[in-house]
Design an enzyme around this catalytic site. Structure first.
Site, short mmCIF file in Angstrom:
data_model
loop_
_atom_site.label_atom_id
_atom_site.label_comp_id
_atom_site.label_asym_id
_atom_site.label_seq_id
_atom_site.Cartn_x
_atom_site.Cartn_y
_atom_site.Cartn_z
N LYS A 12 1.35 -1.05 -0.08
CA LYS A 12 0.11 0.27 -0.55
C LYS A 12 0.87 1.21 0.14
O LYS A 12 2.23 1.35 -0.19
CB LYS A 12 -0.99 -0.27 1.32
CG LYS A 12 -1.99 -1.40 1.36
CD LYS A 12 -2.81 -0.99 2.78
CE LYS A 12 -4.29 -2.27 2.34
NZ LYS A 12 -5.00 -1.94 3.57
N TYR A 52 -13.06 -1.89 -3.70
CA TYR A 52 -12.60 -1.82 -2.45
C TYR A 52 -14.45 -2.03 -2.28
O TYR A 52 -15.06 -1.78 -1.36
CB TYR A 52 -12.44 -0.70 -1.18
CG TYR A 52 -10.78 -1.46 -1.16
CD1 TYR A 52 -10.50 -2.66 -0.09
CD2 TYR A 52 -9.91 -0.25 -0.76
CE1 TYR A 52 -9.68 -3.09 0.26
CE2 TYR A 52 -8.60 -0.77 -0.62
CZ TYR A 52 -8.58 -2.36 0.18
OH TYR A 52 -7.55 -2.34 0.48
N ASN A 115 -1.93 1.17 7.27
CA ASN A 115 -1.78 -1.11 7.24
C ASN A 115 -0.43 -1.79 6.43
O ASN A 115 -0.09 -3.19 6.07
CB ASN A 115 -2.67 -1.48 7.68
CG ASN A 115 -3.90 -2.13 6.94
OD1 ASN A 115 -3.32 -1.63 5.86
ND2 ASN A 115 -4.58 -2.40 7.56
N HIS A 118 -2.18 -5.74 1.31
CA HIS A 118 -3.44 -6.06 1.26
C HIS A 118 -3.30 -7.59 1.17
O HIS A 118 -2.06 -7.71 -0.46
CB HIS A 118 -3.80 -5.41 0.12
CG HIS A 118 -5.66 -6.41 0.04
ND1 HIS A 118 -6.92 -6.39 0.24
CD2 HIS A 118 -5.85 -6.92 -1.36
CE1 HIS A 118 -7.63 -6.69 -0.08
NE2 HIS A 118 -7.18 -7.60 -1.19
N GLU A 129 -9.97 -10.63 -7.41
CA GLU A 129 -9.15 -9.27 -7.59
C GLU A 129 -7.77 -9.69 -8.93
O GLU A 129 -7.22 -8.59 -8.90
CB GLU A 129 -8.49 -9.24 -6.17
CG GLU A 129 -9.59 -9.07 -5.03
CD GLU A 129 -8.55 -8.57 -3.62
OE1 GLU A 129 -9.34 -9.01 -3.15
OE2 GLU A 129 -7.80 -9.53 -3.08
N1 UDP Z 1 -10.20 -0.25 7.59
C1 UDP Z 1 -9.78 1.32 8.18
N2 UDP Z 1 -10.49 1.04 9.37
C2 UDP Z 1 -11.12 0.17 9.77
C3 UDP Z 1 -11.00 -1.19 9.16
C4 UDP Z 1 -10.30 -0.40 7.63
O1 UDP Z 1 -9.22 2.21 6.87
O2 UDP Z 1 -12.03 0.03 10.93
C5 UDP Z 1 -9.17 -0.81 5.71
C6 UDP Z 1 -7.70 -0.68 6.55
O3 UDP Z 1 -7.24 -0.18 5.39
C7 UDP Z 1 -8.04 -2.35 5.91
C8 UDP Z 1 -8.84 -1.92 4.43
O4 UDP Z 1 -9.82 -0.77 4.90
O5 UDP Z 1 -6.98 -2.79 5.74
C9 UDP Z 1 -9.66 -3.27 4.46
O6 UDP Z 1 -10.69 -3.82 5.75
P1 UDP Z 1 -11.06 -5.34 5.91
O7 UDP Z 1 -11.40 -5.08 7.23
O8 UDP Z 1 -11.05 -5.50 4.60
O9 UDP Z 1 -8.86 -5.49 5.73
P2 UDP Z 1 -7.90 -6.34 5.50
O10 UDP Z 1 -8.48 -7.83 4.56
O11 UDP Z 1 -6.92 -5.65 4.76
O12 UDP Z 1 -6.82 -7.57 7.08
MG MG Z 2 -10.08 -7.80 3.69
#
Ligand code: UDP
Ligand code: MG
Length: 136
Positions: A12, A52, A115, A118, A129
């Site tokens: 990212k 997304y 974080n 992805h 994807e």
């Molecule tokens: N995210 C965020 N706030 C939240 C939860 C998720 O900004 O409270 C962002 C974070 O960058 C995350 C992405 O949205 O990686 C997608 O969320 P997901 O729950 O799919 O998490 P991941 O699969 O990336 O662990």
């Molecule tokens: Mg996710």
């Protein structure tokens, strides 16, 4: 029985901006992943919204799409036995504060939104994807 899978990984903007992409790619290779395809790109907001879409009702959706389109990203197809699950384990929890030692998000993640990586969360989503970024 062999269970060779492919999954989509994205380094990212927060990590690319800190020049961590080479280090993160080494991390995957050292864990036995083959990087079958990779490209460094910047997407626009409408592409981030499509990518997304599953999160479109979430309160963080708009910020998330602004963020993913805010700078260059590295998109990769990773291959390994059980790649989807193993990648999710190596990434660590969504919030770096909750991520375990030895995971990418623990080591490099800045915050729940920044974080660093992805990773596809299922085999079906991995296929979608990978197509999203590499269908030509
Ligand atoms: N995210 C965020 N706030 C939240 C939860 C998720 O900004 O409270 C962002 C974070 O960058 C995350 C992405 O949205 O990686 C997608 O969320 P997901 O729950 O799919 O998490 P991941 O699969 O990336 O662990
Ligand atoms: Mg996710």
């Amino acid at each position: 029985m062999s269970n060779l899978e492919q999954t989509l990984s994205i380094i990212k903007p927060d990590a690319v901006e800190r020049n961590l992409d080479a280090e993160i790619k080494e991390f995957f290779k050292n864990k036995g992943f083959l990087i079958l395809k990779e490209k460094k790109i910047q997407i626009d907001k409408s592409e981030a919204e499509k990518f997304y879409k599953v999160h479109e009702t979430k309160p963080f959706y708009n910020d998330l799409c602004n963020y993913l389109s805010s700078g260059p990203i590295v998109v990769m197809v990773l291959q390994k036995e059980n790649a989807v699950k193993v990648n999710r384990e190596l990434m660590g929890a969504t919030n770096p504060k909750d991520a375990e030692e030895g995971t990418i998000r623990k080591k490099y993640g800045i915050s729940i939104d920044k974080n660093s990586v992805h990773g596809s969360d299922s085999i079906d989503n991995a296929k979608m994807e990978i197509d999203f970024f590499f269908k030509d």
